[in-house]
Design an enzyme around this catalytic site. Structure first.
Site, mmCIF file in Angstrom:
data_model
loop_
_atom_site.group_PDB
_atom_site.id
_atom_site.type_symbol
_atom_site.label_atom_id
_atom_site.label_comp_id
_atom_site.label_asym_id
_atom_site.label_seq_id
_atom_site.Cartn_x
_atom_site.Cartn_y
_atom_site.Cartn_z
ATOM 1 N N LYS A 166 0.877 -1.166 0.000
ATOM 2 C CA LYS A 166 0.000 0.000 0.000
ATOM 3 C C LYS A 166 0.917 1.219 0.000
ATOM 4 C CE LYS A 166 -2.529 3.434 1.746
ATOM 5 N NZ LYS A 166 -1.947 4.725 2.167
ATOM 6 N N GLU A 245 5.503 -0.716 13.255
ATOM 7 C CA GLU A 245 6.366 0.258 13.944
ATOM 8 C C GLU A 245 5.572 1.555 14.038
ATOM 9 O OE1 GLU A 245 10.124 3.051 12.913
ATOM 10 O OE2 GLU A 245 10.279 0.978 12.216
ATOM 11 N N CYS A 282 12.649 7.950 12.614
ATOM 12 C CA CYS A 282 11.923 7.247 13.675
ATOM 13 C C CYS A 282 12.791 7.047 14.909
ATOM 14 C CB CYS A 282 11.424 5.904 13.172
ATOM 15 S SG CYS A 282 12.688 4.886 12.388
ATOM 16 N N GLU A 375 5.681 11.372 21.401
ATOM 17 C CA GLU A 375 6.514 11.750 20.259
ATOM 18 C C GLU A 375 5.919 12.962 19.541
ATOM 19 O OE1 GLU A 375 8.326 9.811 16.124
ATOM 20 O OE2 GLU A 375 6.643 8.867 17.146
#
Length: 510
Positions: A166, A245, A282, A375
């Site tokens: 995707k 993740e 990340c 975050e």
């Protein structure tokens, strides 16, 4: 209803560049998955899989200038960064080809029948087989290494699993180009092109995780989006593994002795790591425990100078830019929070880097400052200043799971001739999948011993998405009991015709 167009957008201006595709309908997703499922048998031969991975790497290298140009136009990450990312991507493909050649990932065990065991053993032979079609959800911040030709795709193909990707809406043209290269590689080594298929659109992503022929999924993205797909994967009539993740603070602990020894070096290193790629890694260090007092002041002076010299940058899209500006404004407005270098809007299409500070005591218990433990995607970090070891312990106990955790020690602490290093390392280990000492977490080596994962919400499973063992996500073990030798898979026969590493009657063969 007509399918919605998929546009490539320039993040430097916010303007559409070109229409590159159309969002896939439910029927088109079904066709893509069924086409991939039909290609499962073709991927059974390990030599052909290794050839596919190597040819894909070669073709991506050949198409490099076009791939980098397309990716830069859609992400604003720059040719230098993208050249390095392409090299990493093709290295991953070649590394997994080597994994396939070696065959240790099959995890072969052979135990002959033994009536002398208690209870007696039958003849048992165990190895791992591919799950089937894998859905891969591409990441925004790595348009190559964590996207169509990235680690999830490479490891799934290495395992023998066809892939339906995707595409991420931030780089659809890059995704189309890379998918065409991978499909060409498949054709050139004699495989169906449908071992890799690309679909676009939010609804297509939802349909993909729910398709009955999809056997597992890999995702890199936000907590919100990843959790929704994770829940959908678990709620299916037949649940499937979802390796997501989702998000990470990547905490850093700097001891007072380390700050006293090299405050300026640590401050500059922190600035470089938190602003790398406009803070869109990340593994960005988004939360730092630093000492109060003079040594901490020296560190922050160095951090302030380095961050102040960082030019404004472009985020991957304007939605992320708006979220960053709003997020930092909300954090700066909290009581007891100071902003020596205020992050936020750097211009109409850019953001400026910065950091905020807060007393560590404000984070020791639940309260309004909990936002600082979430975050914030972009070039910002939170520096919590502690006055005692107890404050470090209290704050660490409240942190969520992370991809990484970093510890900066003085030389004597690292050598074990001064106390504290071992205790802090032990306190950080439960928080993350990769623990660093006297380094910075941005940059993830594609090495056999790498682990890129961590406790939730960093990831939804205990596996890694980087390194040789990432292949394990797409395999399941099968044991054959008392099976005639003529019917056994070649990998499980006594004569070991493929020369595979294996454990034979409980012992590792040489």
């Amino acid at each position: 209803m007509a399918a919605a167009p998929v546009w490539s957008v320039d993040p430097r201006t916010g303007k559409p560049r070109e229409e590159v595709a159309q969002e896939a309908t439910t029927e088109e997703v079904d066709l893509a998955v069924r086409g991939a499922h039909a290609a499962v048998a073709a991927l059974a031969d390990r030599a052909t899989r290794a050839a596919l991975l190597r040819r894909a790497a070669e073709l991506l290298d050949e198409a490099g200038p076009h791939v980098i140009e397309a990716a830069d136009a859609e992400t604003a990450l720059g040719p230098v960064r993208l050249t390095g990312e392409l090299a990493r991507t093709t290295a991953q493909l070649r590394a997994f080809a080597t994994v396939v050649d070696e065959g240790a990932f099959l995890d072969v065990y052979i135990d002959h029948a033994d009536a002398g065991q208690t209870p007696p053993w039958p003849d048992l032979r165990r190895y791992k087989v591919p799950l089937g079609v894998v859905a891969v959800y591409a990441a925004s911040n790595f348009p190559l290494a964590f996207s169509v030709p990235g680690g999830d795709t490479a490891s799934a193909l290495a395992a023998g699993c066809p892939v339906v990707v995707k595409a991420h809406p931030d780089h659809p043209a890059t995704s189309e180009l890379c998918a065409s290269v991978l499909r060409r590689a498949a054709a050139e080594v004699g495989l169906p092109e449908n071992v890799i298929t690309l679909v676009h659109g939010f609804d297509a992503g939802v349909a993909l995780v729910g398709h009955p022929l999809v056997t597992a999924a890999g995702f890199t993205g936000s907590v919100r989006g990843g959790r929704a797909l994770f829940d959908a994967a678990a709620a299916r009539p037949t649940p499937i593994p979802f390796h997501g993740e989702l998000g990470s603070l990547n905490p850093v602990v700097i001891t007072e002795a380390a700050a006293a020894e090299r405050a300026e070096e640590i401050g500059a290193g922190l600035a470089g790591s938190m602003t790398l790629g406009v803070g869109q890694f990340c593994t960005k260090p988004g939360f730092v425990l630093a000492p109060a007092g003079e040594t901490g002041d020296r560190l922050l002076k160095s951090l302030t100078a380095a961050v102040s010299d960082t030019a404004p940058g472009v985020l991957l899209d304007h939605r992320m830019r708006d979220a960053f500006v709003a997020g930092v404004a909300e954090r700066v407005a909290l009581p007891d929070v100071e902003s020596p270098v205020t992050p936020g809007a750097g211009g109409e299409h850019t953001v400026s880097a910065g950091y905020v500070t807060v007393p560590a005591a404000s984070l020791a218990a639940e309260g309004p400052h909990d936002l600082l433990l979430e975050e914030c995607f972009g070039p910002v970090t939170v520096v919590a200043r502690y006055s005692s070891a107890d404050e470090i312990t209290a704050v660490l106990s409240r942190l969520p799971g992370n991809l990484t955790a970093t510890l900066h020690l003085a030389e004597a602490e690292g050598a074990g001739t001064a106390p504290g290093g071992a205790e802090l390392l032990a306190a950080l280990t439960p928080l993350a999948g990769r623990i660093l000492v006297n380094g910075w977490p941005t940059g993830v080596a594609v090495a056999p011993a790498q682990h890129h994962g961590g406790p939730y919400p960093a990831t939804t499973s205990t596996s890694t998405s980087v390194g040789a063992t990432a292949i394990e996500r797409w395999l399941r073990p099968v044991s054959y009991q008392s099976t005639p030798a003529a019917l056994l898979p070649p990998e499980l026969r006594d004569d070991n015709p493929q020369g595979l590493p294996r454990r034979f009657n409980g012992r590792q063969e040489n």
